[in-house]
Motif scaffolding. Sequence first.
Motif: not given
Length: 226
Positions: A89, A142, A168, A170-177, A199
Amino acid sequence: MLALDGVQRVFEDGHQIYALRETCLSVAAGDFVTVTGASGSGKSTLLNILGLLDTPTSGSYRVFGNETTQMDERLRGSVRGQMFGFVFQAFHLLPGRTALENVELGMIYRPVERKTRRSLALAALDRMGLASRARSDPRTLSGGERQRVAIARAIAGGPSVLFCDEPTGSLDSANTNMVLEVLEEIHREGLTIVVVTHDPVVARRGLRRLKVHDGRVSELIPDGNS
């Protein structure tokens, strides 16, 4: 490929704490396994044992048929370095070093000749869509880019298994995807992957789904019931 048989991990803190209980589990070549469980359930302990970062208190753990519980730390480290890649992470990228240099450093303990590290690192970054960022300091990237650099570092030396601990988290949803799409792509190319996550969105991407509860590992059937 990986086989746990009756594995337990017990910690002493004035009394015995069972992080894993009588665990039997096999991971085959080409698997994409996700592991869920509440905080303290034992899921990170499971990953640490599979990745040879920790040793069982009892039971058997075989990697490609070789028993690991009797190996000394030097041999365990050699097996770990040659066969496994890790993504965490927190990224663990070194500031002041370029993305390319960070990926190269990930191959120091792998059987990769020094002169070939750069070409492999560049190829791994290109695979992650980061060829144009190879000379960048990680501090300028980023969160999603830094995690992709971390994945490039983990796969550049050609591991047999990739272990991911909350990749994922520490990532937002866009970066997670984006990161999940990267993992699915390299899995389709043949890499075996084990992902620990809290998650449910990440967990659903696994072809096999495990749940750890109070140190006990169970496999979930497709409708989500154990």
